[in-house]
Design a protein around this motif. Structure first.
Motif: not given
Length: 143
Positions: A38-47, A134-143
């Protein structure tokens, strides 16, 4: 499907959305590998991926520690980036559907992690989308 199976697309939805999903199994160190991915993915997205990594860690840890998963069970993780938010979906096989509750008392032995999840997310929901899952859904703001 192996535990590292994934599908990611940088432009699968539209120019402002990207999505990635993979399957996590209870082998070796699944939570650490999922967090790193997940951290690598966010780095690719630059978030900043710190909040996402913490929420993902908590949800997967709960699934593996409290979900009574068998070694062959697979947990599906999907992360979707939109213009101003990231949506995390974790689908967990569950023998009995139970909505996880955050601790009301921060000194309690259980539930503190979900208190952190609620604090870091714009939205958090737990639903039974499919019988036995069970489906867990979390929405986070981008910083």
């Amino acid at each position: 499907m192996p535990s590292d199976a994934s599908a990611c697309s940088a432009s699968a939805i539209n120019a402002q959305s990207t999505a990635c999903f993979w399957v996590v199994t209870s082998d070796a160190i699944p939570v650490k590998r999922a967090r790193e991915r997940a951290l690598r993915l966010c780095a690719e997205w630059r978030v900043n991926g710190d909040g996402l990594a913490l929420v993902l860690t908590e949800l997967l840890t709960n699934a593996f520690e409290h979900g009574r998963l068998k070694a062959t069970d697979r947990v599906v993780v999907r992360i979707c980036r939109r213009l101003r938010e990231i949506e995390l979906v974790v689908v967990v096989p569950q023998a009995a559907y139970r909505i996880p509750e955050p601790a009301e008392d921060l000194n309690a032995e259980d539930g503190r992690g979900l208190t952190i999840v609620h604090a870091l997310t714009r939205e958090f929901a737990c639903i039974e989308r499919f019988p036995g899952y069970q489906t867990l859904i979390a929405v986070l703001g981008i910083t």
